[in-house]
Design an enzyme around this catalytic site. Structure first.
Site, PDB file in Angstrom:
ATOM      1  N   LYS A  66      35.360 -10.439 -30.194  1.00 27.20           N
ATOM      2  CA  LYS A  66      35.326 -11.741 -29.412  1.00 27.20           C
ATOM      3  C   LYS A  66      34.785 -13.109 -29.822  1.00 27.20           C
ATOM      4  O   LYS A  66      33.949 -12.671 -30.907  1.00 27.20           O
ATOM      5  CB  LYS A  66      34.503 -11.756 -27.756  1.00 27.20           C
ATOM      6  CG  LYS A  66      34.441 -13.151 -26.702  1.00 27.20           C
ATOM      7  CD  LYS A  66      33.487 -12.893 -25.967  1.00 27.20           C
ATOM      8  CE  LYS A  66      33.180 -13.197 -24.306  1.00 27.20           C
ATOM      9  NZ  LYS A  66      33.040 -13.063 -23.784  1.00 27.20           N
ATOM     10  N   SER A  91      33.838 -13.594 -19.081  1.00 22.11           N
ATOM     11  CA  SER A  91      34.995 -14.522 -19.781  1.00 22.11           C
ATOM     12  C   SER A  91      35.738 -13.682 -21.399  1.00 22.11           C
ATOM     13  O   SER A  91      35.871 -14.756 -22.115  1.00 22.11           O
ATOM     14  CB  SER A  91      34.007 -15.526 -20.748  1.00 22.11           C
ATOM     15  OG  SER A  91      32.809 -14.642 -21.805  1.00 22.11           O
ATOM     16  N   SER A 130      30.926 -10.425 -17.859  1.00 19.36           N
ATOM     17  CA  SER A 130      32.111 -10.974 -18.952  1.00 19.36           C
ATOM     18  C   SER A 130      32.953  -8.711 -19.661  1.00 19.36           C
ATOM     19  O   SER A 130      33.948 -10.185 -20.249  1.00 19.36           O
ATOM     20  CB  SER A 130      31.945 -11.895 -19.536  1.00 19.36           C
ATOM     21  OG  SER A 130      32.001 -13.014 -18.976  1.00 19.36           O
TER      22      SER A 130
HETATM   23  N1  GLN Z   1      31.322 -15.668 -14.511  1.00 22.71           N
HETATM   24  C1  GLN Z   1      29.483 -15.420 -15.220  1.00 22.71           C
HETATM   25  C2  GLN Z   1      29.472 -17.447 -15.838  1.00 22.71           C
HETATM   26  O1  GLN Z   1      30.980 -17.748 -15.374  1.00 22.71           O
HETATM   27  C3  GLN Z   1      29.804 -14.248 -16.081  1.00 22.71           C
HETATM   28  C4  GLN Z   1      30.189 -14.997 -17.733  1.00 22.71           C
HETATM   29  C5  GLN Z   1      29.946 -14.180 -18.624  1.00 22.71           C
HETATM   30  O2  GLN Z   1      29.074 -12.838 -17.867  1.00 22.71           O
HETATM   31  N2  GLN Z   1      29.767 -13.843 -19.778  1.00 22.71           N
HETATM   32  O3  GLN Z   1      28.298 -17.126 -15.465  1.00 22.71           O
END
Ligand code: GLN
Length: 468
Positions: A58, A133, A157
């Site tokens: 990532k 994400s 995410s």
């Molecule tokens: N969807 C969650 C957020 O927007 C999780 C994001 C994540 O785990 N990085 O904070």
């Protein structure tokens, strides 16, 4: 594709294929931000448990001399001078990094729609989102480019895109994997995670990535187990809790049916099934509490992205002007909204009312889940109330139980630092749906064991979807 496929083969050829395939599917998926030609690395003599295995990272994982953007305009030209701890480990074990994958900007999102480099398409249906994400990493594994890709998980995410893309996604215990060199989001919730196509590879990857690192003071001294060797699908007398609030909040009966058939299969394999219910009001407060804590921590963590310390610098008459212009141009609209929420929660007059209250809710939820898991092994629920949404979007009632509880319950594992993973459960209209398992802190082994039993039942170990 499995990690095993790389071992004892012409890995150089396979790594070149992986790199070329990542490029070949880019038009369709937009899964990669930076491609890394493996040839230089292949000239080295590679040894280790991941000898010659192609891997994607990532783009919030720092890579020395290689651009690391976290999918934000503000870091568009950022080239780290050091490698993240996990990159050191991957290098030591012979892995070959072939690319940096697309993601939501600064990992703040669940769709991959907020990336500065554009959204990421789901291999099962290109008109759908990958989820986020860690969307690009999920896609590169699902589309059979690499057998493993690294992600990060602050709320879900890794585990949500794993569900949408039909792959295995693991978020281990807090402290299990060092976060040194990962661009942070919210430090009390951030975890390194990863994707594979099967449970055995997931167990092996944890062995490689885990362990104490003095450069991350939150990393644990707990010994790393030989998860992949100990892996055992015998779940006789393992106690599995069914998360009833999540099931009650799902409107799609096909998902509930798929899940119930899985539970029957686990019963047949000798597991002890028990239904549990949490306090619904507490669960409804979970996402608001998460957003307050996550955004407050993100606001603090990202105060260094100002064009002076870090980040692409914009012009300005004064230091303040430079910072304001840099941050105004550097962040996308979603990030700015989140910083407003985070700053508001941290105002002195709001701290007690918002930030401390959110922390109390977090504590109550963690106490509840730990008390339920006290005499049990696994908390089990569908990973999402639906398949990957269409990119074009569908309106959801954000205050419904389906959204607050069924779509976001996986943040509980971040609140408590509990190991949690998603494995494919089946398909609805040819779109994958995952099931989520959460275990007690540092009980990754039993989580992998139950996941393996699930994988044996579904027969979906190694499942991929070719895009070309
Ligand atoms: N969807 C969650 C957020 O927007 C999780 C994001 C994540 O785990 N990085 O904070």
């Amino acid at each position: 594709m499995k990690i095993q496929d790389y071992l004892n083969t012409d890995y150089a050829q396979k790594c070149r294929e992986a790199y070329n395939k990542a490029k070949a599917i880019q038009d369709k998926t937009n899964a990669t931000i930076t491609f890394i030609d493996p040839q230089k690395r292949l000239n080295d003599k590679l040894e280790g448990r991941l000898k010659g295995v192609a891997i994607a990272l990532k783009d919030n994982v720092s890579t020395r001399d290689i651009k690391t953007t976290a999918a934000s305009r503000i870091l568009d030209n950022y080239i780290p001078q050091y490698d993240a701890h996990i990159v050191d480990l991957l290098n030591k074990e012979g892995a070959v990094i072939i690319g940096k994958s697309n993601m939501d900007e600064l990992a703040m999102g669940g769709t991959n729609l907020t990336s500065y480099f554009g959204l990421c398409h789901n291999p099962y249906d290109l008109s759908r989102i990958s989820g986020g994400s860690s969307g690009g990493s999920a896609v590169l594994v699902a589309a059979n480019v690499v057998p493993c890709a690294i992600g990060s998980d602050t709320g879900d995410s890794v585990r949500k895109p794993a569900s949408y893309c039909g792959v295995v996604g693991v978020k281990p215990s807090y402290g299990r994997i060092s976060r040194y060199g990962i661009i942070p989001y919210a430090s009390s919730l951030d975890h390194v995670g990863y994707f594979t196509t099967n449970v055995k590879d997931a167990a092996l990857m944890l062995e490689v990535l885990s362990g104490r690192d003095d450069r991350d003071m939150t990393s644990s001294y707990n010994p790393v187990e030989n998860y992949s060797e100990l892996l055992n699908a015998d779940i006789q007398d393992k106690k599995i809790l069914i998360f009833d609030n999540v099931l009650a909040a799902i409107n799609n009966s096909e998902i509930v049916d798929l899940f119930n058939s899985l539970v029957t299969a686990l019963t047949d394999k000798g597991a002890i099934i028990e239904h549990v219910s949490f306090n619904d009001d507490l669960l409804r407060a979970m996402l608001p509490a998460y957003y307050i804590i996550a955004n407050a921590e993100a606001t603090a963590n990202h105060s260094n992205l100002d064009g002076i310390l870090f980040g692409h610098r914009e012009e300005g008459e004064s230091t303040d002007d430079i910072m304001i212009n840099t941050r105004t141009k550097g962040f996308g609209p979603w990030i700015k909204k989140r910083f407003v929420v985070g700053s508001y929660a941290l105002f002195e007059e709001n701290q007690e009312r918002l930030f401390r209250k959110a922390q109390k809710i977090r504590r109550l939820i963690v106490e509840e889940v730990l008390s339920k898991l006290k005499d049990a092994d696994i908390l089990l629920a569908p990973a999402a109330p639906g398949a990957a949404p269409l990119i074009a979007g569908q309106t959801t009632d954000e205050l419904s139980d389906e959204s607050l509880i069924a779509d976001n319950h996986m943040v509980i594992a971040n609140f408590g630092g509990l190991p949690s993973m998603t494995v494919p459960m089946g398909y609805i209209d040819n779109l994958p749906i995952g099931v989520n398992l959460t275990a007690n802190p540092f009980k990754e082994q039993v989580m992998f064991d139950v996941a393996l039993a699930i994988e044996e039942y579904t027969g979906l170990g190694g499942a991929v979807k070719e895009v070309l």
